[in-house]
Design a protein around this motif. Structure first.
Motif, PDB file in Angstrom:
ATOM      1  N   UNK A 250     -44.277 -38.132  70.936  1.00  0.00           N
ATOM      2  CA  UNK A 250     -44.385 -39.546  71.289  1.00  0.00           C
ATOM      3  C   UNK A 250     -43.651 -39.817  72.600  1.00  0.00           C
ATOM      4  N   UNK A 251     -42.506 -39.156  72.783  1.00  0.00           N
ATOM      5  CA  UNK A 251     -41.755 -39.337  74.019  1.00  0.00           C
ATOM      6  C   UNK A 251     -42.540 -38.892  75.242  1.00  0.00           C
ATOM      7  N   UNK A 252     -43.272 -37.795  75.115  1.00  0.00           N
ATOM      8  CA  UNK A 252     -44.088 -37.312  76.226  1.00  0.00           C
ATOM      9  C   UNK A 252     -45.095 -38.374  76.653  1.00  0.00           C
ATOM     10  N   UNK A 253     -45.733 -38.972  75.670  1.00  0.00           N
ATOM     11  CA  UNK A 253     -46.769 -39.959  75.963  1.00  0.00           C
ATOM     12  C   UNK A 253     -46.156 -41.250  76.508  1.00  0.00           C
ATOM     13  N   UNK A 254     -45.018 -41.650  75.903  1.00  0.00           N
ATOM     14  CA  UNK A 254     -44.388 -42.924  76.285  1.00  0.00           C
ATOM     15  C   UNK A 254     -44.008 -42.958  77.768  1.00  0.00           C
ATOM     16  N   UNK A 255     -43.616 -41.794  78.308  1.00  0.00           N
ATOM     17  CA  UNK A 255     -43.215 -41.778  79.710  1.00  0.00           C
ATOM     18  C   UNK A 255     -44.283 -41.182  80.602  1.00  0.00           C
ATOM     19  N   UNK A 256     -45.530 -41.211  80.152  1.00  0.00           N
ATOM     20  CA  UNK A 256     -46.569 -40.509  80.893  1.00  0.00           C
ATOM     21  C   UNK A 256     -47.406 -41.405  81.790  1.00  0.00           C
ATOM     22  N   UNK A 257     -48.392 -40.742  82.386  1.00  0.00           N
ATOM     23  CA  UNK A 257     -49.399 -41.434  83.181  1.00  0.00           C
ATOM     24  C   UNK A 257     -50.699 -40.892  82.614  1.00  0.00           C
ATOM     25  N   UNK A 258     -51.269 -41.610  81.645  1.00  0.00           N
ATOM     26  CA  UNK A 258     -52.243 -40.983  80.761  1.00  0.00           C
ATOM     27  C   UNK A 258     -53.645 -40.895  81.372  1.00  0.00           C
ATOM     28  N   UNK A 259     -54.260 -39.744  81.174  1.00  0.00           N
ATOM     29  CA  UNK A 259     -55.643 -39.521  81.595  1.00  0.00           C
ATOM     30  C   UNK A 259     -56.430 -39.161  80.347  1.00  0.00           C
ATOM     31  N   UNK A 260     -57.495 -39.909  80.065  1.00  0.00           N
ATOM     32  CA  UNK A 260     -58.155 -39.746  78.775  1.00  0.00           C
ATOM     33  C   UNK A 260     -59.335 -38.787  78.812  1.00  0.00           C
ATOM     34  N   UNK A 261     -59.047 -37.519  78.917  1.00  0.00           N
ATOM     35  CA  UNK A 261     -60.097 -36.515  78.787  1.00  0.00           C
ATOM     36  C   UNK A 261     -60.329 -36.246  77.298  1.00  0.00           C
ATOM     37  N   UNK A 262     -61.395 -35.496  76.985  1.00  0.00           N
ATOM     38  CA  UNK A 262     -61.666 -35.211  75.573  1.00  0.00           C
ATOM     39  C   UNK A 262     -60.503 -34.489  74.883  1.00  0.00           C
ATOM     40  N   UNK A 263     -59.935 -33.436  75.484  1.00  0.00           N
ATOM     41  CA  UNK A 263     -58.797 -32.804  74.777  1.00  0.00           C
ATOM     42  C   UNK A 263     -57.652 -33.781  74.546  1.00  0.00           C
ATOM     43  N   UNK A 264     -57.420 -34.673  75.486  1.00  0.00           N
ATOM     44  CA  UNK A 264     -56.351 -35.662  75.330  1.00  0.00           C
ATOM     45  C   UNK A 264     -56.654 -36.598  74.164  1.00  0.00           C
ATOM     46  N   UNK A 265     -57.916 -36.993  74.016  1.00  0.00           N
ATOM     47  CA  UNK A 265     -58.262 -37.893  72.913  1.00  0.00           C
ATOM     48  C   UNK A 265     -57.948 -37.219  71.571  1.00  0.00           C
ATOM     49  N   UNK A 266     -58.352 -35.954  71.439  1.00  0.00           N
ATOM     50  CA  UNK A 266     -58.067 -35.251  70.179  1.00  0.00           C
ATOM     51  C   UNK A 266     -56.560 -35.122  69.964  1.00  0.00           C
ATOM     52  N   UNK A 267     -55.826 -34.842  71.045  1.00  0.00           N
ATOM     53  CA  UNK A 267     -54.385 -34.674  70.901  1.00  0.00           C
ATOM     54  C   UNK A 267     -53.719 -35.998  70.523  1.00  0.00           C
ATOM     55  N   UNK A 268     -54.206 -37.091  71.101  1.00  0.00           N
ATOM     56  CA  UNK A 268     -53.621 -38.394  70.768  1.00  0.00           C
ATOM     57  C   UNK A 268     -53.897 -38.753  69.309  1.00  0.00           C
ATOM     58  N   UNK A 269     -55.125 -38.489  68.842  1.00  0.00           N
ATOM     59  CA  UNK A 269     -55.456 -38.820  67.451  1.00  0.00           C
ATOM     60  C   UNK A 269     -54.658 -37.955  66.479  1.00  0.00           C
ATOM     61  N   UNK A 270     -54.318 -36.759  66.898  1.00  0.00           N
ATOM     62  CA  UNK A 270     -53.498 -35.878  66.068  1.00  0.00           C
ATOM     63  C   UNK A 270     -52.214 -36.586  65.638  1.00  0.00           C
ATOM     64  N   UNK A 271     -51.602 -37.358  66.558  1.00  0.00           N
ATOM     65  CA  UNK A 271     -50.277 -37.925  66.275  1.00  0.00           C
ATOM     66  C   UNK A 271     -50.275 -38.826  65.029  1.00  0.00           C
ATOM     67  N   UNK A 272     -51.052 -39.908  65.004  1.00  0.00           N
ATOM     68  CA  UNK A 272     -50.986 -40.741  63.782  1.00  0.00           C
ATOM     69  C   UNK A 272     -51.633 -40.087  62.570  1.00  0.00           C
ATOM     70  N   UNK A 273     -52.681 -39.286  62.790  1.00  0.00           N
ATOM     71  CA  UNK A 273     -53.385 -38.720  61.635  1.00  0.00           C
ATOM     72  C   UNK A 273     -52.540 -37.653  60.942  1.00  0.00           C
ATOM     73  N   UNK A 274     -51.939 -36.786  61.729  1.00  0.00           N
ATOM     74  CA  UNK A 274     -51.073 -35.799  61.090  1.00  0.00           C
ATOM     75  C   UNK A 274     -49.902 -36.496  60.401  1.00  0.00           C
ATOM     76  N   UNK A 275     -49.449 -37.587  61.018  1.00  0.00           N
ATOM     77  CA  UNK A 275     -48.319 -38.322  60.437  1.00  0.00           C
ATOM     78  C   UNK A 275     -48.635 -38.779  59.011  1.00  0.00           C
TER      79      UNK A 275
END
Ligand code: HEM
Ligand code: CU
Ligand code: CU
Lengths: 233, 547
Positions: free
Chosen positions: B337-362
């Motif tokens: 979460x810290x990585x994303x919070x301080x990032x400059x986000x680019x929404x490619x397909x791998x990024x979308x899957x990685x972002x969804x991983x966070x709440x779903x795995x939680x």
């Protein structure tokens, strides 16, 4: 229904904590998705680490873990005051519980209510074959501590009464036991929860609580009689 | 320029195996080919096991359906679960390590290449043997992925399905062990000059922690399987409770750590993807490294939490160690979460899957704390609550990490790009499908639906939620079709991928796509290794130079 009360309590607490954590993470993500987009002109943070913050955070995590360990262990001990493989139920009368021997088999259940005294002559037994809705009924008195002694004739099964929020496995060559106390009359479904073969899905039974008087009567009626495949729904 | 000493050998391009010969693939000791074979096999099996799941969902969509006999349903869930765990998620994770770890540490080759190749073939053989069960007159293995005796003994499950399962799982597990050793040894001993342990990318660290667990825990599965095999020859072994409960201990001593073998590598992949598409360094690197190691160590002490309802485990102890896991897990989430919070986000397909991983795995992790609590577990264990929990961990979590990894490294591995539009279709369908399929199962379990039931009665009232779940499965099927199309389109059109399409951080992005036989050559030299993100450092230096 001690088990159910304890379950509801702990489940509610943990669900609340889980919901809170989930929301915090979701908010952090939502904030990032909106404010940290490249298109929104965000610049990446130069910090590779925030050690002070992380240390504080770890201390908080350890605190939460410690709280949960103590809280849930004490709940488990309340549920099993006599050690893990029995109990729930307290007081003098817990020492003289009504005992029922439960035998699981492929694919149904047998319930034996031994009469007080050394001989098994006065035993009352019910069973069925769990086919086409012919389910056996486990009859117990309300307000009294009942000890179930659970074993199996063949493979591992598991006795689960969802309304009680409790289950315990039935092993061959081993007897598990737990006690329960039901405060109101009623009838609840019980099922087998450990995979046991082709009719695992229909290995159900009824748990029926009746007043102590009715229970005595029921036991007398069924004493000595050969196990009857009881039809009931 | 730092150059790994034996990388010099790689100039002899003629040494590489002829690219089009299938034999060149089958017997190549190039870690990239072995890694790809492993991952390719695992993805094919992922589709196959997914089809088995769809068959189950069709039977469960409505109460009292008999599309399949109970016996066939039992085979479906057993091979689905065994296949997904032994033949898909574990081998893919290790295969990704076989492919990437040598590149990420700047090595020209994997340590013990022949062992690795042999490991792959054992795994492939194991998968085939397990599936051969369906061709047997008595059908495939039908006792679930953990096959407790005495149910799985020859008395209660006669026929050849279970022996084939035992031999197949044994072979695949020995294969995974061999590959795991090779990956660990590569990370420890084959690092390029300048690649210190604390400069290893987070994915490589996740592989170190995973392979440590492979080595510590997988032998216990081999012991359990041996016990089961003995019991099939001499069933009276399982007349004694000691061996029945002993099997459970042996099995879960493996069975819990393997869950993290199917989690860490995907977490590592997600970490890399998040950092690259947040355009920053992975946040909280050191904390994550420590937490991975602590996690791996603790994971060896929690197995009894699968046995709370047996009445034969020390529940308070196993509950303590299980709940303690939330500390390292929490540290890893802090980093993601810290990585994303301080990032400059680019929404490619791998990024979308990685972002969804966070709440779903939680969701999987938080429900994991619940099932690690005895007084909750007595009710929900062996119910659909557990089915929901394990699919949130393995599918909504790990499989999303798997897809993030596929979309992220595909251009590196094949030299072609995947289609972003189809990728987004795949992603959206999968998010909808995953949550529709698995969320209702939490309530089904709460309301009393046991797992592993071929059907359920009308009066139980499970119909509506099961229907929702089966509709979700249809979304998943559609999403996976989009994924298959994407792969096919990429192979047909072959849109050329550059060496570093994403502005990556780690060494694999410094070489060609696909990398040459020995990974780095004098023309494609190793860049200076200055941290866990050497390419990011180089870009920063360049930027400063220009300024
Ligand atoms: C990476 C992907 C997946 C993994 C690792 C996985 C793993 C598992 C495992 C370990 C089991 C338990 C088998 C057993 O009880 O022995 C299982 C059961 C099951 N899975 Fe999956 N699964 C995956 C994907 C899916 C998908 C996509 C669906 C739905 C479309 C699905 C539906 C089911 C169903 C219906 C069961 C049977 C539950 C039961 O009868 O108790 N799974 N899965
Ligand atoms: Cu049973
Ligand atoms: Cu059963």
């Amino acid at each position: 229904m001690e088990q159910r009360r304890i379950f509801e309590q702990v489940f509610t607490t943990e669900s609340a904590i889980a919901a809170f954590v989930f929301l915090v993470v979701l908010c952090a993500l939502a904030y990032s998705l909106i404010r940290r987009r490249a298109r929104a002109g965000a610049t990446p943070s130069p910090h590779a680490e925030r050690q002070r913050l992380e240390t504080v955070y770890v201390v908080v995590l350890v605190g939460i873990a410690a709280f949960l360990v103590v809280y849930t262990a004490s709940a488990n001990d309340r549920e099993h005051p006599g050690g893990e493989s029995h109990a729930a139920g307290r007081g003098v009368e817990a020492a003289h519980p009504v005992t029922v021997d439960v035998t699981a088999f492929q694919w149904c259940w047998k319930f034996s209510h031994p009469a007080p005294g050394p001989s098994r002559a006065g035993e009352a037994t019910t069973t069925a074959n769990c086919r086409d809705g012919r389910l056996p009924t486990l009859v117990v008195p309300t307000g009294r501590t009942v000890r179930l002694k659970i074993t199996s004739q063949d493979v591992i099964h598991s006795l689960w009464v969802p309304a009680l929020r409790y289950k315990m496995d039935a092993f061959p060559d081993h007897t598990n036991s737990f006690t329960l106390k039901i405060d109101k009359e009623g009838k609840w479904i019980g099922r087998c929860a450990e995979f046991c073969g082709n009719r695992h899905h229909s290995m159900d039974f009824w748990l029926k609580a009746v007043s102590p008087d009715e229970y005595e009567e029921w036991v007398q009626q069924h004493q000595g009689a050969a196990p009857t495949p009881e039809a009931s729904t | 320029m730092t150059l790994a000493p034996d990388a010099a050998r790689s100039t002899g391009a003629s040494r590489s195996v002829r690219p089009r010969s299938w034999l060149g693939w089958a017997i190549s000791t190039d870690h990239k080919r072995i890694g790809l074979l492993t991952m390719g096999t695992a993805v094919v099996l992922l589709f196959l096991m997914g089809i088995l799941a769809l068959l189950m969902r069709s039977q469960l969509a409505q109460p009292e359906q008999q599309v399949f006999s109970p016996d066939l349903y039992n085979q479906l869930f057993s091979i689905h679960g065994s296949g997904m765990i032994y033949m898909v998620m574990t081998p893919f994770a290790i295969g990704l390590g076989v492919y990437l770890v040598p590149l990420q540490v700047g090595a020209p080759a994997i340590a013990m290449p022949r062992t690795t190749l042999f490991g792959y073939w054992l795994y492939a053989l194991g998968a085939v043997l397990m599936l051969t069960g369906f061709a047997m007159p008595t059908g495939a293995h039908a006792d679930g992925w953990f096959s407790y005796p005495p149910m799985a003994s020859s008395v209660y499950t006669p026929g050849n399905g279970t022996p084939l399962w035992i031999v197949g799982v044994f072979a695949a597990t020995v294969g995974s062990l061999g590959m795991g050793w090779a990956v660990l040894w590569t990370a420890l001993r084959k690092r390029a000059r300048g690649m210190t342990m604390l400069r290893l990318p987070i994915f490589t660290w996740s592989m170190i922690a995973s392979t440590l667990m492979v080595i510590g825990a997988f032998p216990s599965l081999l012991a359990a399987l041996t016990l089961l095999a003995i019991g099939r020859v001499e069933p009276s072994v399982f007349d004694s409770n000691v061996w029945n409960i002993g099997y459970q201990h042996l099995f879960w001593f493996y069975g819990h750590p393997v869950v993290y073998v199917m989690f860490f590598p995907y977490l590592g992949a997600v970490g890399e993807v998040l950092a690259v598409f947040s355009r920053r360094r992975f946040f909280g690197y050191k904390g994550t490294v420590i937490s991975l190691l602590v996690f791996a160590a603790l994971s060896m002490s929690v197995w009894g939490h699968h046995m709370f309802a047996t009445g034969q485990a020390t529940n308070d102890y196993y509950s303590l160690t299980s709940i303690a896991l939330l500390v390292p897990a929490g540290i890893e989430y802090f980093a993601l979460v810290g990585t994303v919070l301080g990032g400059q986000l680019v929404f490619t397909t791998p990024m979308l899957f990685a972002l969804a991983f966070i709440p779903q795995f939680l969701i999987g992790g938080l429900s994991g704390i619940m099932v690690g609590t005895p007084v909750i577990d007595y009710h929900v264990t062996d119910s659909y609550f557990v089915v929901a929990h394990l699919h949130y961990v393995l599918f909504a979590g790990s499989a999303f990490g798997l897809f993030a990894a596929v979309y992220f490294w595909w251009p590196k591995v094949t030299g072609f790009l995947l289609d972003e539009r189809l990728g987004r279709v795949h992603f959206v369908l999968l998010v909808i499908g995953t949550n529709l399929t698995f969320l209702p199962m939490f309530w089904l379990g709460q309301f009393g639906m046991p797992r592993r039931v071929a059907t359920y009665p009308e009066w139980a009232g499970f119909g509506a939620l099961n229907l929702v779940s089966s509709i979700g499965a249809a979304f998943l099927a559609a999403g996976m079709i989009a994924f298959a199309m994407n792969i096919q389109v990429s192979f047909r059109r072959r849109p050329k991928a550059p060496a570093d399409p994403w502005q990556g951080h780690s060494l694999e992005w410094a070489t060609a796509s696909p990398p040459p036989r020995y990974n780095f050559t004098p023309h494609l030299p190793l860049p200076p290794i200055t941290s866990n993100a050497p390419l990011l450092d180089a870009r920063t230096r360049q930027g400063q130079g220009r300024a």
